[in-house]
Design an enzyme around this catalytic site. Structure first.
Site, mmCIF file in Angstrom:
data_model
loop_
_atom_site.group_PDB
_atom_site.id
_atom_site.type_symbol
_atom_site.label_atom_id
_atom_site.label_comp_id
_atom_site.label_asym_id
_atom_site.label_seq_id
_atom_site.Cartn_x
_atom_site.Cartn_y
_atom_site.Cartn_z
ATOM 1 N N HIS A 88 0.869 -1.169 0.059
ATOM 2 C CA HIS A 88 0.091 0.243 -0.050
ATOM 3 C C HIS A 88 0.868 1.495 -0.018
ATOM 4 O O HIS A 88 0.458 2.255 -0.390
ATOM 5 C CB HIS A 88 -0.842 0.051 1.245
ATOM 6 C CG HIS A 88 -1.617 -1.191 1.561
ATOM 7 N ND1 HIS A 88 -2.598 -1.687 0.560
ATOM 8 C CD2 HIS A 88 -1.551 -2.101 2.471
ATOM 9 C CE1 HIS A 88 -3.016 -2.894 1.005
ATOM 10 N NE2 HIS A 88 -2.628 -3.155 2.088
ATOM 11 N N HIS A 121 5.721 6.866 5.999
ATOM 12 C CA HIS A 121 5.386 6.307 4.928
ATOM 13 C C HIS A 121 4.919 7.500 3.943
ATOM 14 O O HIS A 121 4.842 8.674 4.379
ATOM 15 C CB HIS A 121 4.210 5.124 5.074
ATOM 16 C CG HIS A 121 3.057 5.712 5.608
ATOM 17 N ND1 HIS A 121 2.814 5.403 6.937
ATOM 18 C CD2 HIS A 121 2.047 6.413 5.161
ATOM 19 C CE1 HIS A 121 1.587 6.031 7.339
ATOM 20 N NE2 HIS A 121 1.256 6.621 6.470
ATOM 21 N N HIS A 123 2.429 8.760 0.326
ATOM 22 C CA HIS A 123 1.114 8.809 -0.407
ATOM 23 C C HIS A 123 1.645 9.601 -1.626
ATOM 24 O O HIS A 123 1.856 10.722 -1.507
ATOM 25 C CB HIS A 123 -0.109 9.461 0.344
ATOM 26 C CG HIS A 123 -0.520 8.781 1.277
ATOM 27 N ND1 HIS A 123 -1.462 7.731 1.453
ATOM 28 C CD2 HIS A 123 -0.192 8.797 2.742
ATOM 29 C CE1 HIS A 123 -1.479 7.006 2.608
ATOM 30 N NE2 HIS A 123 -0.689 7.708 3.457
ATOM 31 N N GLU A 132 -2.562 13.701 0.286
ATOM 32 C CA GLU A 132 -4.037 13.277 0.798
ATOM 33 C C GLU A 132 -4.783 14.516 1.473
ATOM 34 O O GLU A 132 -5.855 14.625 1.296
ATOM 35 C CB GLU A 132 -3.951 12.336 1.960
ATOM 36 C CG GLU A 132 -3.398 10.831 1.414
ATOM 37 C CD GLU A 132 -3.757 9.617 2.260
ATOM 38 O OE1 GLU A 132 -3.264 9.457 3.307
ATOM 39 O OE2 GLU A 132 -4.568 8.920 1.927
ATOM 40 N N HIS A 145 3.820 10.945 5.925
ATOM 41 C CA HIS A 145 3.156 10.747 7.237
ATOM 42 C C HIS A 145 4.232 10.326 8.203
ATOM 43 O O HIS A 145 4.777 9.122 7.965
ATOM 44 C CB HIS A 145 1.972 9.917 7.205
ATOM 45 C CG HIS A 145 0.817 10.411 6.410
ATOM 46 N ND1 HIS A 145 -0.534 10.064 6.186
ATOM 47 C CD2 HIS A 145 0.656 11.626 5.885
ATOM 48 C CE1 HIS A 145 -1.093 10.569 5.795
ATOM 49 N NE2 HIS A 145 -0.637 11.904 5.373
ATOM 50 N N THR A 228 -5.625 6.897 7.659
ATOM 51 C CA THR A 228 -6.063 7.287 6.296
ATOM 52 C C THR A 228 -6.184 5.795 5.496
ATOM 53 O O THR A 228 -6.689 5.747 4.255
ATOM 54 C CB THR A 228 -5.387 8.199 5.490
ATOM 55 O OG1 THR A 228 -4.077 7.715 5.271
ATOM 56 C CG2 THR A 228 -5.317 9.604 6.221
#
Ligand SMILES: *[C@@H]1O[C@H](CO)[C@@H](O)[C@H](O)[C@H]1NC(C)=O
Length: 316
Positions: A88, A121, A123, A132, A145, A228
């Site tokens: 992910h 990590h 996004h 995000e 994050h 999230t």
């Protein structure tokens, strides 16, 4: 014709002044993907909650609050670090078998407790708008994050069930022409192109966490929200720094080379913004903002004279 050209210049300037887009961060879980995040709640009821993340931050509606500044402990230290592709996102962890006390931690900034670093990590999205969180509906290019757990609960797992269990720093990522040196050490994804729970890759050159922080951490937005990603636990005290960091397009493209659990390119891992419901967003302004060109009122008359003349002459 002259008038049209001047107006065009004026709007170009406005365009530059309006700045750039935003991004956001998440946390890992089991089987889910980003083709239809609205369906997460079918398996995780938390994801249908009223205090979900990410959100859009409307700067006209934030409540200015008198928070103290953040204290970053051991953010400048070099630890052994590993990267993992969990299907992910790409996640960075510190490999410390023994000493929880030495971990990087945050306190101050309006947090009541000290929070230890757990993982960080990223996004990203297919295009250049992969944050995000959004600010006034504007996205940044990506989002980092940095996840911390409340030390009063002893561990990340013990902290997760509590409303004040986690503190996540959301760091918006902008684009710049040159590489971000810190990311040169971080972007070594060759051994983790495919996800694996067992394979993580020890970074050859560790990145002190301070190198991933924005130039200024003075001003930030604060609200109560969630992870999230599923389980979407509503246990996160969110801090979104107003100042972004920046990477090059080349560095951003590295993230899109990672594969998901099905061996398909992990092109995007952005959850749409969630409703605010009964929540408020608070804001700590920078108490001593650096004066920029645009802060000096004496510069303004010269800068805008040609355009204001244009307006006076026209029929506006
Ligand atoms: C978050 O929730 C706590 C506990 O209910 C509350 O004291 C705090 O003011 C909330 N923070 C914000 C920014 O609304």
């Amino acid at each position: 014709m002259m008038k049209v050209a001047s107006l065009f210049k004026f709007w170009l300037m406005i365009g530059f002044a309006a700045g750039s887009p935003l991004t956001k961060v998440g946390a890992p879980s089991t089987h889910f993907d980003y083709t239809n995040p609205q369906k997460w709640e079918e398996h995780e009821s938390n994801c249908a909650g009223q205090h979900q993340s990410p959100i859009n931050i409307n700067t006209d509606e934030v409540i200015v609050t008198n928070y103290p500044k953040f204290i970053f402990q051991n953010y400048d230290l070099v630890f052994p670090e590993s990267l993992e592709n969990n299907g992910h996102t790409v996640e960075l962890k510190i490999d410390n078998e023994d000493d929880e006390d030495d971990l990087p931690s945050i306190s101050g900034g309006g947090l009541d407790d000290r929070y230890n670093f757990a993982q960080l990590h990223f996004h990203w999205d297919e295009g250049l708008l992969g944050s995000e969180h959004t600010i006034n509906r504007q996205k940044y290019s990506a989002e980092l994050h940095v996840v911390h757990y409340n030390t009063k609960y002893g561990s990340f797992d013990n902290a997760v069930p509590h409303a004040d269990g986690l503190a996540v720093l959301g760091i918006l990522i902008d684009l710049q022409a040159r590489d971000n040196i810190a990311f040169r050490h971080l972007e070594q994804f060759d051994k983790i192109i495919d996800p694996s729970r067992t394979i993580s890759d020890r970074l050859q050159f560790s990145v002190p966490l301070v190198d991933l922080l924005p130039d200024s951490t003075e001003s930030f937005f604060r609200y109560n929200g969630s992870l999230t990603t599923p389980g979407c636990n509503e246990d996160v005290i969110w801090t979104v720094f107003e100042t972004p960091i920046a990477i090059s397009v080349r560095q951003l493209a590295k993230f899109r080379l990672l594969n998901d659990e099905n061996g398909m390119p992990l092109r995007k891992n952005v959850r749409p913004t969630q409703m605010l419901h009964d929540r408020v967003v608070t804001y700590r302004p920078d108490p001593n903002p650096i004066q920029s060109l645009f802060s000096f009122p004496s510069n303004l008359p010269n800068l805008f004279k040609p355009f204001s003349n244009e307006f006076q002459q026209s029929n506006f």
